[in-house]
Design an enzyme around this catalytic site. Structure first.
Site, PDB file in Angstrom:
ATOM      1  N   SER A 303       0.805  -1.214   0.000  1.00  0.00           N
ATOM      2  CA  SER A 303       0.000   0.000   0.000  1.00  0.00           C
ATOM      3  C   SER A 303       0.838   1.264   0.000  1.00  0.00           C
ATOM      4  CB  SER A 303      -0.920   0.002   1.231  1.00  0.00           C
ATOM      5  OG  SER A 303      -1.603   1.225   1.350  1.00  0.00           O
ATOM      6  N   ASP A 304       0.396   2.245  -0.796  1.00  0.00           N
ATOM      7  CA  ASP A 304       0.948   3.593  -0.676  1.00  0.00           C
ATOM      8  C   ASP A 304       0.531   4.180   0.668  1.00  0.00           C
ATOM      9  OD1 ASP A 304       2.174   3.662  -3.123  1.00  0.00           O
ATOM     10  OD2 ASP A 304       0.480   4.572  -4.161  1.00  0.00           O
ATOM     11  N   LYS A 305       1.253   5.199   1.087  1.00  0.00           N
ATOM     12  CA  LYS A 305       0.888   5.888   2.329  1.00  0.00           C
ATOM     13  C   LYS A 305      -0.165   6.955   2.059  1.00  0.00           C
ATOM     14  CE  LYS A 305       3.698   8.972   4.139  1.00  0.00           C
ATOM     15  NZ  LYS A 305       2.901  10.237   4.226  1.00  0.00           N
TER      16      LYS A 305
END
Length: 806
Positions: A303-305
């Protein structure tokens, strides 16, 4: 030009709205038109399906045999089946159209002398359009002006590396902007584009997914089995005195209709359609239906932040002045190195800050947008007759371009950036140099500190995902201190590691199993992470930028988050319409629900088709008479399939592990239910023949009712791995089951086109069926115990929490 890119002082004027409308009438919309079946062509194709032809044949044979009442009923069932098909396909078409609205691509075009955002489908030859990083080239076009432009043309050429383009080049629809920006003049649209002509010359073959292939295998097996039994039964019955060949043929066709799982593809399609629409209501649009299977199997989310774990409401909290006169001067130069058309979250935060302190951008002469490689944007601006070079970007990148007049200034710079990282804040540095267009020896004017609040539901959602067998790892370009602070707040297990682990495949593989996330990640690192994780996991990955295209393509499931660039939206399997990891979690869980509904239906369909074929075959051979009339068989098939359609809305258990087809377990369950059903029917035959001494006409009606009631009661057992009374089906399923059972009961009692049976016999059938239902339940428990013990695994399904569909 406040709302566009400054590429040329003398840019073309573009078309007027009236001119665009006139040209669109001549050339049509900018869409790739596919050949669509007209209504009458669809009707023709529906009539000439195998099931429709068999129903018409059975009706015709009934009329020829002098049983016009049976013929009328079968014809009515044909029309009902036809109507349901039209209704279902109409609903599916509307659903697809609604989903397509969410995926519409927009372009910036100059109309009536002003820049506007319009649907790409409205572009016409002659339009002046603007391209920025991540934009898909909407139609074939010629470049009018450009800055640092390179296009990814992999969809057209297969070449993954971006290709540089310059003024005058012809570029093609389907490619997308990797770096830079450009103004283009549209030259061809729709099917007249290079891509459109290529598609028109290619025959498209629909590739079945693994789940579809599995369902078709079941259909093929049951069809062959039904044909074999029918042939044997026919050879036996035509030798019996008093039985006419035309009656046997009518029975054969009826049995073929009932034995072949005609509703199987329809039910599977409906279950998937309902699942896709459920996801759309939860703001996740599925672009590739087959990806639902992969999504159900996901056990690792990369996941991206920003936007997924955070609110994606980035704002400038504070400004530190270094060599500028004051805060407003820092903000003025910072906003001068931005462009609203870029739709960059960091630059948007700077633009909002400028508005809040009432500062305007300086006049841009040239603008080079930032990307993941440059990590900065650059602008050539003018102020009071002087030319300035302004750069805005990450501290490490801008630091390399600056000169520091004193050691104290350098130390202050480093301290401010370091303290921001410890707080979990991001930093943007703005630097400039007067009377030059060269980007070196810049003066650091100031630092802008940005923050993005963690989503309130992120911590709990990650915990739930891990409980459900989905590991979550964070990939971020932020420094390791910021990443560790975020990971700590989210309770991500494992340490946050720097990007140096990507230098060695062995180190990366080890880190992929133990680390909680990766910091300072570059675009190429994300792709390497996906490729490494896929060796041992089913991987979903989120992305938003053009550099996320390779990992999105490589992942088992690529997810484009809200506000992602057009290039990514057109590549991803799933497009999110809202931010947050909870949307990803919902999508995975709903995919597992779809998977389990289809699994339960296939188990039920295998057992019921096998039971019906074997029972009718055995009774016909043993007694030498028709076990059921053709009308009874066809009505039985309809009444058994109607409740099954409602399984698309059923409650299901989801497992704590990814969903996979357990072929052995399904075969054992289907066989157990089928054998129990055959024993049930044969035991009842013995009772009614030798104990109750019922006439054959009543026995036929009794068997019809018993097969309907027992078959529908099996749904209560087959739809769950738990005890049936501890997890009832949804109200939609129970209403459908009850309705068909009531219809069958009233029909048996009325004697309409059948021999009526008394009320006490109906009561006997119900009690008998309910008792044998418990036998099937015991068989399910034995299969569960055997298969789990054999595999040596915990009873994940039996221990799973019930999750209901809404």
């Amino acid at each position: 030009m406040s709302d566009s890119i400054r590429l040329s002082i003398n840019e073309p004027a573009g078309l007027s709205t009236a001119e665009a409308t006139r040209i669109r009438k001549q050339f049509g919309a900018n869409i790739l038109e596919e050949k669509k079946q007209g209504f009458f062509a669809k009707v023709f194709s529906w009539v000439f399906t195998p099931i429709s032809l068999m129903l018409l044949a059975a009706s015709a044979l009934s009329f020829v045999a002098g049983k016009s009442g049976n013929g009328v009923i079968i014809l009515f069932l044909f029309l009902a089946n036809f109507g349901i098909r039209i209704w279902h396909e109409g609903k599916a078409d509307k659903a697809i159209a609604k989903l397509q609205e969410h995926l519409a691509v927009y372009s910036r075009v100059k109309r009536d002398g002003a820049w506007k955002k319009v649907p790409s489908s409205e572009l016409v030859p002659g339009d002046l359009s603007m391209l920025t990083v991540g934009a898909v080239v909407p139609a074939d076009a010629n470049i009018v002006s450009e800055t640092n432009l390179s296009l990814n043309e992999s969809m057209l050429t297969g070449e993954s590396l971006p290709r540089t383009h310059t003024v005058g080049d012809l570029i093609y629809s389907g490619s997308f902007v990797a770096t830079g920006n450009a103004l283009i003049t549209i030259s061809a649209t729709g099917n007249r584009t290079y891509f459109g002509k290529t598609l028109a010359s290619v025959e498209h073959a629909k590739k079945r997914s693994a789940l579809e292939q599995d369902i078709m295998t079941i259909s093929r097996f049951l069809s062959i089995f039904a044909i074999i039994v029918i042939v044997i039964l026919t050879l036996f019955l035509i030798e019996q005195p008093g039985i006419k060949l035309i009656e046997v043929l009518t029975l054969d066709i009826s049995l073929l209709i009932a034995g072949i799982p005609i509703a199987l593809p329809t039910v599977m399609s409906l279950i998937i359609s309902v699942g896709v629409l459920d996801l759309a209501r939860k703001h996740a649009v599925v672009r590739r239906i087959a990806s639902l299977e992969n999504l159900a199997n996901v056990d690792l989310l990369l996941s991206d932040k920003t936007g997924t774990l955070t609110e994606n409401r980035i704002r400038v909290d504070n400004v530190t002045v270094l060599t500028a006169n004051d805060e407003k001067e820092v903000v003025r130069f910072a906003v001068s190195a931005t462009d609203p058309a870029e739709k960059n979250a960091l630059e948007d935060a700077v633009i909002e800050k400028a508005k809040s302190v009432l500062v305007a951008s300086l006049q841009q002469q040239k603008f080079t947008p930032g990307d993941s490689e440059r990590k900065r944007s650059t602008a050539i601006v003018t102020d009071d007759g002087h030319v300035w070079t302004v750069a805005l970007g990450s501290p490490s990148t801008i630091r390399e371009l600056c000169v520091f007049d004193t050691d104290d200034l350098r130390k202050r710079f480093d301290t401010e950036v370091s303290q921001a990282a410890e707080r979990g804040d991001r930093s943007l540095v703005v630097a400039a140099r007067k009377d030059t267009t060269e980007e070196h020896d810049l003066q650091p004017l100031g630092i802008l500190f940005l923050s993005d609040t963690l989503r309130s539901d992120a911590k709990q959602t990650i915990k739930e995902m891990m409980d459900e067998g989905i590991d979550v790892k964070m990939l971020t370009g932020d420094g390791i201190q910021i990443a560790r602070e975020v990971a700590h707040e989210l309770n991500l297990p494992g340490d946050i590691v720097p990007r140096t682990v990507f230098d060695s495949p062995e180190t990366l593989s080890a880190a992929m199993e133990t680390a909680g996330g990766f910091a300072e990640v570059l675009p190429k690192d994300k792709y390497l992470a996906v490729e490494s994780a896929k060796k041992t996991h089913s991987v979903a990955v989120t992305g938003d930028g053009v550099n996320d295209v390779p990992p999105i393509k490589a992942a088992d499931v690529g997810i484009a988050v809200k506000n992602s660039v057009d290039a990514l939206r057109s590549t991803a399997d799933i497009v999110l319409l809202t931010n947050g990891i909870s949307v990803v979690h919902d999508a995975i869980i709903d995919a597992r629900k779809v998977f389990m509904r289809i699994y339960h239906y296939s188990v039920y369909r295998i057992s019921e088709s096998a039971r019906l074929i074997i029972v009718i075959g055995l009774i016909g051979i043993l007694i030498g008479k028709f076990p059921l009339t053709p009308v009874q068989i066809i009505i039985l098939a309809v009444l058994n399939d109607l409740p099954i359609v409602s399984l698309a809305f059923d409650h299901v258990h989801i497992t704590h592990t990814p969903a996979t087809i357990d072929v052995k377990r399904r075969f054992l369950l289907g066989t157990t239910y089928g054998i129990t059903g055959v024993l049930n029917s044969m035991a009842m035959l013995y009772v009614v023949l030798f104990a109750l001494h019922l006439p054959w006409g009543q026995i036929q009606t009794l068997f019809f009712l018993q097969l309907v009631v027992s078959g529908n009661l099996l749904i209560y057992i087959a739809h769950t791995e738990r005890r049936w009374f501890r997890h009832l089906p949804s109200w939609q399923v129970m209403v459908a089951i009850s309705s068909t059972q009531i219809i069958a009961t009233l029909w048996a009692l009325s004697g309409w086109f059948t021999t009526a049976i008394p009320l006490w016999v109906i009561g006997f059938v119900w009690v008998w069926s309910f008792g044998w239902m418990q036998t099937s339940e015991m068989g399910k428990m034995l299969v569960a115990r055997f298969t789990h013990a054999k595999a040596g695994s915990p009873q994940a399904v039996l221990d799973a929490s019930a999750v209901s569909s809404t």
